[in-house]
Write an enzyme that holds these catalytic residues in place. Structure first.
Site, short mmCIF file in Angstrom:
data_model
loop_
_atom_site.label_atom_id
_atom_site.label_comp_id
_atom_site.label_asym_id
_atom_site.label_seq_id
_atom_site.Cartn_x
_atom_site.Cartn_y
_atom_site.Cartn_z
N ARG A 12 0.82 -1.22 0.00
CA ARG A 12 0.00 0.00 0.00
C ARG A 12 0.85 1.26 0.00
O ARG A 12 0.43 2.31 -0.49
CB ARG A 12 -0.91 -0.03 1.23
CG ARG A 12 -2.13 0.89 1.13
CD ARG A 12 -3.08 0.65 2.28
NE ARG A 12 -2.43 0.84 3.56
CZ ARG A 12 -2.62 0.06 4.63
NH1 ARG A 12 -3.46 -0.95 4.58
NH2 ARG A 12 -1.99 0.31 5.76
N LYS A 18 -5.41 12.40 -17.24
CA LYS A 18 -5.59 13.20 -18.45
C LYS A 18 -4.33 13.13 -19.32
O LYS A 18 -4.08 12.14 -19.96
CB LYS A 18 -5.97 14.63 -18.06
CG LYS A 18 -7.19 14.70 -17.11
CD LYS A 18 -8.48 14.35 -17.79
CE LYS A 18 -9.67 14.15 -16.85
NZ LYS A 18 -9.94 15.19 -15.90
N TYR A 51 -13.23 22.19 -10.91
CA TYR A 51 -13.83 20.94 -11.40
C TYR A 51 -15.04 20.57 -10.51
O TYR A 51 -14.94 20.58 -9.28
CB TYR A 51 -12.72 19.90 -11.30
CG TYR A 51 -13.02 18.49 -11.72
CD1 TYR A 51 -13.37 18.19 -13.03
CD2 TYR A 51 -12.89 17.45 -10.80
CE1 TYR A 51 -13.59 16.87 -13.40
CE2 TYR A 51 -13.11 16.14 -11.18
CZ TYR A 51 -13.46 15.86 -12.48
OH TYR A 51 -13.67 14.57 -12.85
N ASP A 56 -4.96 22.79 -8.56
CA ASP A 56 -5.23 21.71 -9.51
C ASP A 56 -4.58 22.14 -10.84
O ASP A 56 -5.06 23.05 -11.51
CB ASP A 56 -6.74 21.54 -9.65
CG ASP A 56 -7.11 20.37 -10.56
OD1 ASP A 56 -6.30 20.01 -11.44
OD2 ASP A 56 -8.24 19.85 -10.42
#
Ligand SMILES: *Cc1c(COP(=O)(O)O)cnc(C)c1O
Length: 381
Positions: free
Chosen positions: A52, A200, A105, A175
């Site tokens: 993890r 993206k 967003y 962002d």
């Protein structure tokens, strides 16, 4: 930067001469001795500890993104939205205040409205074009930006907002997905943390979900600890795909920009079009600030159409062959999606008209894309 993207985060001669970092699938990490286990426990956020916490594949991607964004270190997380939520939860608790841009967003907004407000955090949406200094309060802990804004690309004076945040003792987070870390380097403008939806342009091929958080030295441990506490983990195959995408980011983005600028200019001259929103167009309201801060533009542009009926819009969108109807962007292919600019803001008003379309201009031949749009626009009226 193009050179850095090709070389960052890989070391062939540490890997049998193989060019790309290997994909390590792991949960358990074993130690040869008790002393080695105790030694590892002394640095809980370094190296391999447990699957993890990341594997050498994760670390290769994190190092490559640090080379891209600058800054101290990067934390890879399972999605762009998770990069945002992990950072916000790292710094905000009950009674704190968050200042956040009105054109972020939409899922970022929903997280603030549902989760943060539910935890007792006060959230204020601000006009990204406004001076934020008067809106900062003693309990403001985070200033969150997204520039250009989602869908309508408002350009914020990031350096001024970051400086105001710092003076007030708040952490600034941005962002930086639009710029892909390549067109804008927020940490050089005083921002503390830059995040990306690597989904993206970094992944770039519409086949993996991933987020990245790149921090200053002062903010790293706080975010790293939050991601560990929240159980955030990424898969090695997705890290591999992101690393592969990253290698070609610079030439892809240049091509996306060239084609998008050409299509933006062509659309501006069409009678069906009321306005084209694309920061690299001289007609764009934030063009001067964009030129001051950004090294280029990407493949995203929005079109405000003259008023049309829904049926006409459906005729146009259903007829497109190369622009597929779908959310997301940053892959090699062209996409289109209708949006309602008025519905996703509360501190500002949208007066630009509509309906609006968001195009992602892909890597196809721009002549073919223009022909596709031309036959589609013919169907509007
Ligand atoms: C897509 C996107 C996100 C979310 O990224 P996911 O990987 O889809 O969770 C965040 N911010 C911006 C600006 C985006 O476009």
């Amino acid at each position: 930067m193009a050179t850095r993207l090709v070389t960052a985060g890989r070391d062939p001669f540490a890997n049998h001469g193989v060019v790309n970092p290997p994909v390590y699938h792991a949960s358990t990490i074993v130690y040869p001795t008790l002393a080695a286990l105790e030694e590892a426990d002394r640095t809980p956020f370094e190296g391999t500890r447990y699957g993890r916490r990341g594997t050498p594949t994760t670390f290769a991607l994190e190092d490559a993104v640090t080379a891209l964004e600058g800054g101290y270190r990067t934390i890879a997380v399972p999605s762009g939205l998770n990069a945002i939520t992990t950072c916000l939860l790292a710094f905000l608790k009950q009674g704190d205040h968050l200042l956040i841009g009105d054109t972020v967003y939409a899922p970022t907004r929903r997280f603030c409205d549902v989760v943060l407000k539910g935890l007792g955090v006060t959230v204020t949406y601000v006009d990204p074009l406004a001076d934020i200094a008067p809106l900062l309060r003693p309990e403001t802990r985070v200033v969150f930006m997204e520039s250009p804004g989602s869908l309508t690309y408002e350009i914020q004076d990031v350096a001024a907002a970051a400086a105001a945040a710092r003076a007030a003792g708040a952490v600034s987070i941005i962002d930086n997905t639009w710029a892909a870390g390549l067109l804008f380097r927020p940490l050089e403008h005083g921002v503390d943390i830059t995040i990306q939806a690597a989904t993206k342009y970094i992944v770039g091929h519409s086949d993996a979900m991933l987020g990245t958080i790149t921090t200053t030295e002062a903010t790293f441990l706080r975010v790293k600890r939050a991601s560990a506490l929240l159980g955030v983990a990424v898969g090695p195959d997705d890290c591999y795909l992101a690393l592969r995408g990253l290698r070609t980011l610079a030439p892809r983005l240049a091509r996306h920009q060239d084609s998008a600028l050409r299509i933006a200019r062509w659309l501006e001259a069409r009678p069906e079009v009321r306005a084209v929103l694309y920061p690299a167009l001289p007609s764009f309201p934030g063009h001067d600030l964009w030129r001051r801060d950004f090294a280029g533009a990407n493949g995203l542009l929005s079109v405000v159409l003259q008023t049309v009926e829904r049926e006409a819009l459906a005729r146009m969108l259903d007829s497109l062959n190369l622009f597929a109807l779908g959310y997301s962007w940053g892959g090699y292919e062209s996409l289109v999606v209708p949006f309602d600019a008025a519905a996703v803001r509360t501190a500002t008003r949208w007066t630009g008209g509509g309906p609006c379309l968001r195009l992602h201009v892909g890597l196809e031949d721009p002549d073919d894309l223009i022909a596709d749009l031309a036959q589609g626009l013919e169907r509007l009226g």
